[in-house]
Structure formats: structure tokens, C-alpha cells
Design a protein around this motif. Structure first.
Motif, mmCIF file in Angstrom:
data_model
loop_
_atom_site.group_PDB
_atom_site.id
_atom_site.type_symbol
_atom_site.label_atom_id
_atom_site.label_comp_id
_atom_site.label_asym_id
_atom_site.label_seq_id
_atom_site.Cartn_x
_atom_site.Cartn_y
_atom_site.Cartn_z
ATOM 1 N N PRO A 149 0.777 -1.246 0.000
ATOM 2 C CA PRO A 149 0.000 0.000 0.000
ATOM 3 C C PRO A 149 0.807 1.294 0.000
ATOM 4 C CG PRO A 149 -0.288 -1.233 2.050
ATOM 5 C CD PRO A 149 0.450 -2.119 1.125
ATOM 6 N N LEU A 150 2.055 1.286 0.454
ATOM 7 C CA LEU A 150 2.780 2.564 0.456
ATOM 8 C C LEU A 150 3.384 2.904 -0.901
ATOM 9 C CD1 LEU A 150 4.667 3.214 3.811
ATOM 10 C CD2 LEU A 150 2.859 4.529 2.770
ATOM 11 N N ARG A 151 3.265 1.973 -1.841
ATOM 12 C CA ARG A 151 3.729 2.318 -3.195
ATOM 13 C C ARG A 151 2.813 3.382 -3.781
ATOM 14 N NH1 ARG A 151 5.673 -3.119 -6.415
ATOM 15 N NH2 ARG A 151 7.268 -3.729 -4.917
ATOM 16 N N LYS A 152 3.407 4.252 -4.570
ATOM 17 C CA LYS A 152 2.634 5.372 -5.108
ATOM 18 C C LYS A 152 1.602 4.894 -6.121
ATOM 19 C CE LYS A 152 4.905 8.721 -3.018
ATOM 20 N NZ LYS A 152 4.280 9.616 -2.059
ATOM 21 N N TYR A 154 -0.180 2.147 -5.862
ATOM 22 C CA TYR A 154 -1.068 1.158 -5.262
ATOM 23 C C TYR A 154 -2.517 1.554 -5.515
ATOM 24 C CZ TYR A 154 -3.479 -1.541 -1.671
ATOM 25 O OH TYR A 154 -4.329 -2.368 -1.002
ATOM 26 N N PRO A 163 -4.190 7.314 -6.692
ATOM 27 C CA PRO A 163 -4.390 8.203 -5.558
ATOM 28 C C PRO A 163 -3.082 8.710 -4.976
ATOM 29 C CG PRO A 163 -5.318 6.015 -5.121
ATOM 30 C CD PRO A 163 -4.700 5.967 -6.461
ATOM 31 N N GLY A 164 -2.051 7.862 -4.987
ATOM 32 C CA GLY A 164 -0.791 8.283 -4.395
ATOM 33 C C GLY A 164 -0.025 9.236 -5.281
ATOM 34 N N ARG A 167 -1.709 13.739 -6.119
ATOM 35 C CA ARG A 167 -2.183 14.331 -4.887
ATOM 36 C C ARG A 167 -2.765 15.693 -5.194
ATOM 37 N NH1 ARG A 167 2.304 15.168 -1.721
ATOM 38 N NH2 ARG A 167 3.359 15.364 -3.685
ATOM 39 N N PHE A 168 -3.825 16.009 -4.505
ATOM 40 C CA PHE A 168 -4.472 17.299 -4.651
ATOM 41 C C PHE A 168 -4.713 17.664 -6.100
ATOM 42 C CE2 PHE A 168 -2.102 17.462 -0.697
ATOM 43 C CZ PHE A 168 -3.175 17.494 0.149
ATOM 44 N N GLU A 171 -5.841 21.146 -6.842
ATOM 45 C CA GLU A 171 -4.990 22.221 -6.373
ATOM 46 C C GLU A 171 -5.003 23.436 -7.298
ATOM 47 O OE1 GLU A 171 -1.021 20.981 -5.593
ATOM 48 O OE2 GLU A 171 -0.424 23.032 -5.169
ATOM 49 N N MET A 176 -12.440 20.211 -3.861
ATOM 50 C CA MET A 176 -11.881 18.914 -3.505
ATOM 51 C C MET A 176 -12.636 17.768 -4.146
ATOM 52 S SD MET A 176 -10.655 19.001 0.385
ATOM 53 C CE MET A 176 -10.091 17.339 0.271
ATOM 54 N N ARG A 180 -12.209 13.537 -3.111
ATOM 55 C CA ARG A 180 -13.180 12.743 -2.373
ATOM 56 C C ARG A 180 -14.060 11.915 -3.293
ATOM 57 N NH1 ARG A 180 -16.009 16.725 1.531
ATOM 58 N NH2 ARG A 180 -14.586 18.426 1.171
ATOM 59 N N SER B 47 -2.460 2.790 8.717
ATOM 60 C CA SER B 47 -1.734 3.289 7.554
ATOM 61 C C SER B 47 -1.628 4.809 7.551
ATOM 62 C CB SER B 47 -2.398 2.810 6.265
ATOM 63 O OG SER B 47 -1.484 2.929 5.208
ATOM 64 N N LYS B 50 0.496 6.501 4.796
ATOM 65 C CA LYS B 50 -0.149 6.689 3.488
ATOM 66 C C LYS B 50 -1.152 7.845 3.547
ATOM 67 C CE LYS B 50 -1.084 5.110 -0.731
ATOM 68 N NZ LYS B 50 -0.054 5.057 -1.762
ATOM 69 N N GLU B 53 0.312 11.279 3.258
ATOM 70 C CA GLU B 53 0.808 11.729 1.955
ATOM 71 C C GLU B 53 -0.275 12.457 1.163
ATOM 72 O OE1 GLU B 53 2.465 8.370 -0.089
ATOM 73 O OE2 GLU B 53 4.028 8.097 1.413
ATOM 74 N N GLU B 54 -1.506 12.355 1.598
ATOM 75 C CA GLU B 54 -2.589 13.024 0.870
ATOM 76 C C GLU B 54 -3.209 14.153 1.676
ATOM 77 O OE1 GLU B 54 -5.142 10.653 -1.351
ATOM 78 O OE2 GLU B 54 -3.685 9.066 -1.691
ATOM 79 N N SER B 299 -12.811 23.713 2.392
ATOM 80 C CA SER B 299 -13.106 23.526 0.977
ATOM 81 C C SER B 299 -11.857 23.706 0.116
ATOM 82 C CB SER B 299 -14.183 24.513 0.549
ATOM 83 O OG SER B 299 -13.740 25.816 0.862
ATOM 84 N N PRO B 301 -8.104 23.149 1.160
ATOM 85 C CA PRO B 301 -6.996 22.942 2.108
ATOM 86 C C PRO B 301 -5.641 23.268 1.510
ATOM 87 C CG PRO B 301 -7.791 20.849 1.293
ATOM 88 C CD PRO B 301 -8.721 21.886 0.745
ATOM 89 N N THR B 302 -5.541 23.318 0.201
ATOM 90 C CA THR B 302 -4.236 23.601 -0.388
ATOM 91 C C THR B 302 -4.171 25.028 -0.920
ATOM 92 O OG1 THR B 302 -4.981 22.783 -2.516
ATOM 93 C CG2 THR B 302 -3.952 21.209 -1.049
#
Lengths: 183, 381
Positions: A149-152, A154, A163-164, A167-168, A171, A176, A180, B47, B50, B53-54, B299, B301-302
Motif C-alpha cells: 500500500p505505500l507504493r505510489k 497502489y 491516488p498516491g 495528490r491534490f 490544487e 476537492m 473525495r 496506515s 499513506k 501523503e494526501e 473547501s 486545504p491547499t
């Protein structure tokens, strides 16, 4: 029991460049890369380098503070934070493996038994195999758990989203929603 | 006539009072002698690495409460120091002193649980631990005053602390510091030379200084083995370089010494607190007021308020009640860490458990596990 007063002092941080220089003098060609943060060691020579770092009277890194597996997207990295309790200094070394299918690095358990559980953790969550580890099994997840699971990469999400990795995703944009999922 | 014998496997846990949480120990026995000890963990694995990281750097602070839930303040502190190293932020003077005060209060509270529950493991069923709970309550009341929460404090912020202490904090803390030394005398009388505790723990689970260092053992366990290594002295953070205190060091490295070292550290914590409450200066409590204390909107966060440390990596470690608590963060310049790793002392201190238990009896194994003082939230993360 006794009480030791001791004067406060600071831990000397030996930078990656300095430690790379020291290792290179003793083991020519063993350092693949050197950065201020850490020196990257050739995996084939990791054990002899680590044994030297532990036993050298000037270095004495007898305490493995932390062992971390990192997924660098194109490679896997194992980071060793080393401490010397006797000389109050610390340094950081790394090894890298480019093989994403079957990443293997040598186990440092023969040098520092304190790596035992930490290498099992890196194996469990990132799938990095430690060659020579006496008891390499999953530790937090159960045997038969699919993937690491810690692989980016995964669990590829709906629409091929990692998902890994992404990110964002909102942004640059507005909200969001992407994080979500669609609601 | 010879009897046919075979090794017998006993599961201690996952639900067992001696495991202090959901942790399982598989003991292989030959008669009553332990010939193998295998740890099964992960029942509380959430976890966090993990999840972190998000989330943004500020959003990750509450996770650090929930690793070592008996010492949330030190968990917060180690993480924010790592982010400060990464982002190059220097907290103001008063924040450093508040961090020190909270850490030492937390150490006292955590150690009182450790020795109270250790007395439980030795057979002094529930009475000592209830006395310890009484004092710990008072400290948790102080935390509630400072940040509104008792267990999951979420008090430290990147660049300082979340808010200054209210005016009633100082008088309450001063009064508590008058009471606690008397209480500690009482416990020392009650427990230190207690025949049951001495008989159960002296000479049990011995770890030499060399073994302890080789197995990356830290905190009171390492000091009980005779190594005077305390990060508060060796690499001072917060305001520890301005304080006068001693490091308690054991000689035998057995379970009893670990217990005595913890009691002595509680005494030192009170000594530190007395000085710190006197010496704390006035002033601001946060260097990055808007970014660190005003939460970025849920709404977004970044948004512009999120902290984005430059590309790089940082490793920070502090002396938590359980040992060397470290955070290793890698930043790729974004609003969330690229890698978030916790060097958790509870987890790593378990490394030599088989070494300590093999050859002893089942009853000893319970006391040895109690002396490691694990918090399963931190073992499994």
C-alpha cells in the motif's frame, strides 16, 4: 541506579558529502551519488560499508536510528539514519534499486540487529525485499494481502487515477471534488 | 518409561490485559520455559503514513496525537520540529518554553501510567494504577485548559503552538507542582522496595548496553542498560539547553532498573517544570501566525494558507516518554509531504523482545513486555 548530569551539546551532523568522501577514501567506487542530505551507496558494497561505519573509531555509528523505504516513482530507496551514541554524531546513507518489479537490497540485520522489524515493515508496506534478512515476513498486514500500500501506484482508482500520485488534483482548480470522488 | 513431549504454543493476546492494547505474543513453550517468542502486530494499523501523503502539513498534526495516544504532546512536537527543519521556521522563545512545559507534563503523565500498569503486571492489581490515574487527571486538566482536549491535544503548530495558555493555567500548575512531589514520595515508598515488584522484576529480561544499542533500543530502556543517552541533553530541542536536570541511568538493564529509571525521570520532570514555569518569558507564541493557527478552509486545504516547504528532506528526533521519536519527511515542494515516516520508539523497542524472553517463564514474559511500555497505536501506526 545513578544520575548523570552531562552538559547539553548538539549532535554533530556529518553531511552526505562528508560521509561520501570518508567512504570513498576507504572503498573506492562504493559511493554512487552524494548530496548534502545523504550519500547513496552501491548496494553490492552496502554491508562492508555499513560494517566500517559501525566499527571505525572516528565514526562509531553503532545505533541505527531509523530505516525508511521510499517510493521514488522510478526507483525504490532505503534511507538509513545512523547515530553514534559514544561520539554524539549522526549521518544518513541511502541505497537505491531501479527494479520496480522485484526490488532487492541487502539486509543490514547482520550489522545492526535493530533493523529487523524495520526491514519487515518496509517489505510489508513497499515490497522491498531484504536479501539476507533472517525472517522476512509481512508484519502489519496479513500474508496474502494483495499489493504493497505505500507504493505510489497502489490501487488504481476509477478512471485510471493513481491516488498516491495525483495528490491534490484540485490544487490548480477549484475544489476537492476529485479527491473525495464524485458525490 | 519416557514420556513423549512436544512444544506447546500459547497465544498472549490480542485481547489480554498484559498486552496493553491489541497486540499478540505467540509463545512456544517447553514445559514452562519459553523457547520462542513471535510478535503478531497490525491489529491497530491505520496506515497513517499513506494517509499523511494526501493531506497538508497542518492537517497531519492530529495524526501525531493518535500514534502514541498516551503522549500526544511529544508526538505533536516531533512532527512540527521536522516540518520546521524542512521549511526553515524558527518558533519564538515563549513557544519553546510552552513546548518544554507540555512535554514534561506529558512525560510525567505517561510515566505514571507506565509504572502504574507495570505494577498491575507484577500482581499489584489495580490499586497503584488508580493512584496514578488520580495524578494524571490533574495533568490532563491542565492540557484541557491549554488546548481544549485531554488526550488528543493537537496543541503544537508549525512555528509555535496553537494558542497561549489561559491566565488560570499558571496558578493551577504551580499548585500541582507543590502536590506532586509528595505524591511521588508516597509512590516510591509504596513501590520501589515493594517485595512483590522486586521479586518479580530483578534480574529479569536483562539487556546489556551493547545489546540495547545494537537493537536500536532507546529511551528509559536504553538508559536502564547503563547508557546515558537522552536527546534532551545530547541534542537539545525546545528550551532544554537552558534547564538543569540529570539523566537517570540504570546499571543492570533488567526490568527493575527500567521501572526505577522511569520513577527517577518523573522526579526530574518535576524539577524541570519548576524551573520552566519560573523562567518562561512573555511574548508571541507562534512565528507564522496566519499560516499555522488559522486553518486553511476545509473547501480549499491547499489554498494560499497551506505551507509548502521547499524540495528536500528532514529528519527530526526528540526524547518522547518511550524513547527516540523521529519523523522523516520528504518534500517535493507541494502542499503535502511526499513521504512521511515515523520512527516510533514503541515499535523499535520491541525488536529485542525474543532475546529478552527466550529462556524465561511465561510469568516473566508478561513483566518484560510491561517494562517495554508499548503503546499499540504507535507500534502499528
Amino acid at each position: 541506579m545513578s544520575m548523570a548530569a552531562g552538559r547539553p551539546r548538539s549532535t554533530l551532523n556529518i553531511t552526505g558529502l562528508q560521509i561520501a568522501h570518508l567512504i570513498e577514501q576507504r572503498f573506492p567506487g562504493a559511493v554512487l551519488d552524494a548530496a548534502p542530505e545523504a550519500a547513496t551507496i552501491d548496494p553490492a558494497r552496502l554491508i562492508e560499508v555499513c560494517t566500517h561505519l559501525r566499527d571505525d573509531p572516528e565514526l562509531r555509528f553503532e545505533f541505527l536510528s531509523s530505516l525508511t523505504g521510499v517510493d521514488r516513482l522510478d526507483s525504490f530507496e532505503v534511507v538509513y539514519h545512523l547515530e553514534s551514541i559514544r561520539l554524539n554524531q549522526m549521518t544518513t546513507i541511502k541505497v537505491t534499486t531501479l527494479d520496480r518489479e522485484n526490488p532487492v537490497v541487502p539486509s543490514v540485520v547482520p550489522v545492526w540487529p535493530g533493523a529487523h522489524l524495520q526491514e519487515r515493515e518496509a517489505y510489508d508496506l513497499l515490497g522491498i525485499e531484504f536479501d539476507g534478512h533472517p525472517d522476512l515476513r509481512r508484519i502489519f498486514l496479513w500474508e496474502g494481502f494483495a499489493g504493497y500500500p505505500l507504493r505510489k501506484d497502489y490501487l488504481v482508482g476509477p478512471g485510471g487515477r493513481f491516488p498516491g500520485l495525483e495528490r491534490f488534483p484540485g490544487e490548480a482548480g477549484d475544489d476537492m471534488k476529485d479527491i473525495r470522488g464524485t458525490q | 518409561m519416557t514420556l513423549k513431549t512436544e512444544p506447546f504454543v500459547v497465544n498472549v493476546g490480542p485481547q489480554h490485559p498484559s498486552t496493553h492494547g491489541v497486540f499478540r505474543l505467540r509463545l512456544t513453550l517447553d514445559g514452562e520455559k519459553i523457547i520462542d517468542a513471535d510478535m503478531v502486530m497490525g491489529y491497530l494499523h491505520r496506515s497513517m503514513e499513506k494517509l499523511a501523503e494526501e493531506r497538508t502539513y497542518t492537517q497531519n498534526i492530529p495524526f501525531t496525537d493518535r500514534t502514541d495516544y498516551l503522549a500526544a504532546m511529544t508526538g505533536n512536537l516531533a512532527y512540527v520540529i521536522a516540518v520546521e527543519n524542512l521549511a526553515g521556521v524558527e518558533p519564538p522563545e515563549r513557544a519553546q518554553w510552552l513546548r518544554t512545559i507540555m512535554s514534561e507534563l506529558q512525560r510525567f503523565a505517561s510515566h505514571s501510567m507506565a509504572i502504574g500498569i507495570f505494577a498491575n503486571d507484577c500482581g499489584a492489581w489495580q490499586t497503584p494504577v488508580m493512584h496514578m490515574f488520580r495524578d494524571r487527571e490533574k495533568i490532563l486538566d491542565l492540557f484541557e485548559m491549554a488546548c481544549g482536549a485531554r488526550l488528543t491535544t493537537n496543541y503544537m503548530r508549525i512555528g509555535g503552538v496553537s494558542r497561549d495558555i489561559p491566565p488560570e493555567f499558571m496558578p493551577t500548575a504551580t499548585k500541582l507542582l507543590k502536590d506532586l512531589p509528595k505524591r511521588l514520595d508516597e509512590y516510591e515508598n509504596l513501590l520501589l522496595e515493594n517485595e512483590i515488584i522486586v521479586a518479580r522484576s530483578r534480574g529479569v529480561g536483562v539487556l546489556t548496553a551493547e545489546q540495547a544499542m545494537a537493537h536500536s533500543v532507546s529511551g528509559p530502556m536504553l538508559r536502564a542498560s547503563g547508557v546515558a543517552w537522552d536527546i534532551r541533553k545530547a541534542d537539545p530541542y525546545a528550551a532544554y539547553d537552558k534547564l538543569d536536570f540529570d539523566i537517570a541511568v540504570g546499571t543492570h538493564g533488567d526490568v527493575y532498573d527500567r521501572f526505577v529509571v522511569r520513577v527517577a525521570e518523573m522526579r526530574q520532570s518535576l524539577h524541570i517544570l519548576e524551573q520552566a514555569l519560573e523562567m518562561m518569558p512573555e511574548g508571541p507564541v507562534n512565528a507564522m501566525q496566519p499560516t499555522a493557527t488559522v486553518q486553511p478552509a476545509w473547501s480549499a486545504p491547499t489554498g494560499p494558507l497551506a505551507i509548502r516547504p521547499p524540495e528536500g528532506e528532514a529528519y527530526a528526533r526528540i526524547e518522547s516518554p518511550r524513547g527516540e521519536l523521529g519523523f522523516y519527511l520528504i518534500s517535493d515542494g507541494g502542499p503535502a509531504p511526499f513521504r512521511f515516516h515515523i520512527r516510533s520508539p514503541s515499535f523499535i523497542n520491541l525488536t529485542p523482545l525474543a532475546l529478552m524472553t527466550v529462556g524465561s517463564t511465561v510469568a516473566d514474559a508478561i513483566v518484560i513486555l510491561g517494562s517495554v511500555d508499548i503503546v499499540v497505536g504507535e507500534v502499528d501506526r
